[in-house]
Scaffold this motif. Structure first.
Motif, mmCIF file in Angstrom:
data_model
loop_
_atom_site.group_PDB
_atom_site.id
_atom_site.type_symbol
_atom_site.label_atom_id
_atom_site.label_comp_id
_atom_site.label_asym_id
_atom_site.label_seq_id
_atom_site.Cartn_x
_atom_site.Cartn_y
_atom_site.Cartn_z
ATOM 1 N N VAL A 159 -10.339 14.213 -34.355
ATOM 2 C CA VAL A 159 -11.739 14.567 -34.086
ATOM 3 C C VAL A 159 -12.025 15.983 -34.586
ATOM 4 O O VAL A 159 -13.028 16.236 -35.262
ATOM 5 N N VAL A 160 -11.120 16.921 -34.273
ATOM 6 C CA VAL A 160 -11.316 18.312 -34.692
ATOM 7 C C VAL A 160 -11.355 18.423 -36.210
ATOM 8 O O VAL A 160 -12.232 19.075 -36.784
ATOM 9 N N SER A 161 -10.403 17.778 -36.885
ATOM 10 C CA SER A 161 -10.342 17.897 -38.342
ATOM 11 C C SER A 161 -11.546 17.244 -39.011
ATOM 12 O O SER A 161 -12.097 17.781 -39.976
ATOM 13 N N LEU A 162 -11.960 16.091 -38.513
ATOM 14 C CA LEU A 162 -13.133 15.429 -39.082
ATOM 15 C C LEU A 162 -14.381 16.281 -38.889
ATOM 16 O O LEU A 162 -15.204 16.433 -39.797
ATOM 17 N N TRP A 163 -14.517 16.852 -37.700
ATOM 18 C CA TRP A 163 -15.697 17.671 -37.420
ATOM 19 C C TRP A 163 -15.706 18.927 -38.284
ATOM 20 O O TRP A 163 -16.738 19.327 -38.828
ATOM 21 N N GLN A 164 -14.550 19.548 -38.441
ATOM 22 C CA GLN A 164 -14.482 20.783 -39.210
ATOM 23 C C GLN A 164 -14.710 20.559 -40.697
ATOM 24 O O GLN A 164 -15.064 21.493 -41.414
ATOM 25 N N SER A 165 -14.510 19.338 -41.177
ATOM 26 C CA SER A 165 -14.753 19.073 -42.597
ATOM 27 C C SER A 165 -16.218 19.276 -42.951
ATOM 28 O O SER A 165 -16.551 19.600 -44.087
ATOM 29 N N GLY A 166 -17.104 19.066 -41.975
ATOM 30 C CA GLY A 166 -18.518 19.366 -42.174
ATOM 31 C C GLY A 166 -19.338 18.288 -42.850
ATOM 32 O O GLY A 166 -20.563 18.391 -42.896
ATOM 33 N N THR A 167 -18.704 17.239 -43.371
ATOM 34 C CA THR A 167 -19.484 16.207 -44.055
ATOM 35 C C THR A 167 -20.164 15.312 -43.022
ATOM 36 O O THR A 167 -19.601 15.028 -41.960
ATOM 37 N N PRO A 168 -21.377 14.849 -43.298
ATOM 38 C CA PRO A 168 -22.093 14.010 -42.324
ATOM 39 C C PRO A 168 -21.307 12.769 -41.913
ATOM 40 O O PRO A 168 -21.261 12.419 -40.729
ATOM 41 N N ALA A 169 -20.672 12.098 -42.885
ATOM 42 C CA ALA A 169 -19.928 10.877 -42.561
ATOM 43 C C ALA A 169 -18.767 11.173 -41.622
ATOM 44 O O ALA A 169 -18.517 10.437 -40.657
ATOM 45 N N ASN A 170 -18.037 12.259 -41.885
ATOM 46 C CA ASN A 170 -16.895 12.595 -41.037
ATOM 47 C C ASN A 170 -17.335 13.044 -39.648
ATOM 48 O O ASN A 170 -16.652 12.793 -38.655
ATOM 49 N N ARG A 171 -18.474 13.711 -39.561
ATOM 50 C CA ARG A 171 -18.959 14.128 -38.244
ATOM 51 C C ARG A 171 -19.395 12.921 -37.414
ATOM 52 O O ARG A 171 -19.175 12.882 -36.202
ATOM 53 N N ILE A 172 -19.984 11.941 -38.059
ATOM 54 C CA ILE A 172 -20.319 10.702 -37.346
ATOM 55 C C ILE A 172 -19.040 10.012 -36.883
ATOM 56 O O ILE A 172 -18.944 9.525 -35.747
ATOM 57 N N ALA A 173 -18.030 9.982 -37.759
ATOM 58 C CA ALA A 173 -16.746 9.376 -37.387
ATOM 59 C C ALA A 173 -16.125 10.103 -36.200
ATOM 60 O O ALA A 173 -15.561 9.478 -35.294
ATOM 61 N N ALA A 174 -16.221 11.441 -36.189
ATOM 62 C CA ALA A 174 -15.676 12.227 -35.077
ATOM 63 C C ALA A 174 -16.371 11.871 -33.770
ATOM 64 O O ALA A 174 -15.729 11.762 -32.712
#
Length: 272
Positions: free
Chosen positions: A127-142
């Motif tokens: 969750v932390v790594s996906l959120w920190q990536s900053g991309t909209p898709a990864n933040r939704i995944a987080a």
């Protein structure tokens, strides 16, 4: 269930602190806790925890007063988020969640088995790594992954397959045990005692997830753990997770997180 992440993080520094929560705190405590006292919004009965309770999950509503002290072996994860359906129970360390016209009632804290702590840790790390990536898709995944973590708070007992009594659970445990990711899914299926095709169907039915995807998430969680320790080079990390070349590590992390392993190191306050 509506959920919007505000900030996720991992905490390891010794600290004594008192705070009133501004958001819902979804947390995982693994060690280093001296004490934690939680009072519900508006006051009332307190939940008093010590290190003996770890590992445990928490879901603390906005407006709660949290008084804690962590020592040098601290490791806890917190995902701060907004959950508009969460309703604190006045004067008690319990809360309700409105879902499809029904109210689910559950406490602020739930103990977890030691064997379940590592998979949960890897989910928080992802969750932390996906959120920190900053991309909209990864933040939704987080955010969707955080919803899944919250689901652990609602379960009243361990799922019946967690001890490996079903084909899907045996495959999951075989994947979990392959910490170096040296074996193929076919080899792991043989260890689980059935054909790869049969186990794939069982796994999808039990977990709504492909075995290969589950294994990839475990591998990413292990990569995040090794990056976080800051003890190995990227080449050594690649070897630890069963990748022959560091270029494979770069491609895997970029595909999953939208950034390179080196960029992840910088995001976590380290140089590559």
């Amino acid at each position: 269930m509506q959920l919007e992440i505000v900030h996720p993080g991992r905490y390891t520094a010794p600290e004594t602190f008192v705070q009133t929560t501004l958001f819902v705190h979804v947390g995982l405590c693994l060690g280093g806790l001296d004490y934690m006292n939680i009072a519900p919004p508006g006051g009332g009965e307190q939940l008093k925890l010590t290190g003996a309770a770890a590992p445990f999950l928490t879901m603390i509503p906005p407006g709660a007063r949290v008084d804690f002290r962590f020592g040098r072996k601290r490791e806890n994860w917190v995902i701060q988020c907004r959950m508009p359906e969460l309703i604190p129970v006045a004067g008690a360390c319990r809360q309700q969640l409105e879902q499809d016209g029904s109210l689910l009632c559950f406490p602020y804290m739930r103990r977890i088995k030691a064997g379940h702590a590592l998979p949960l840790r890897e989910r928080f790390a992802l969750v932390v790594s996906l959120w920190q990536s900053g991309t909209p898709a990864n933040r939704i995944a987080a955010e969707w992954m955080t919803v899944g973590i919250c689901g652990e708070m609602f379960a009243e007992e361990e799922p019946p397959d967690r001890e490996g009594t079903t084909p899907a659970a045996r495959l999951r445990l075989a994947i979990d045990a392959d910490r170096g990711f040296r074996k193929t899914l076919a080899e792991l299926s043989r260890e689980a005692g059935a054909s790869a095709g049969f186990l794939r169907k069982c796994f999808r039915r039990a977990y709504q997830l492909e075995p290969a995807e589950y294994r990839a998430r475990r591998r990413l969680g292990r990569i995040m753990e090794l990056i976080d320790r800051n003890e190995l080079s990227l080449k050594e990390i690649a070897e630890e997770v069963g990748m022959r070349h560091v270029t494979h590590l770069h491609a895997f992390v970029r595909e999953r997180c939208g950034v390179t392993p080196g960029e992840l190191q910088k995001q976590r306050g380290r140089s590559s």
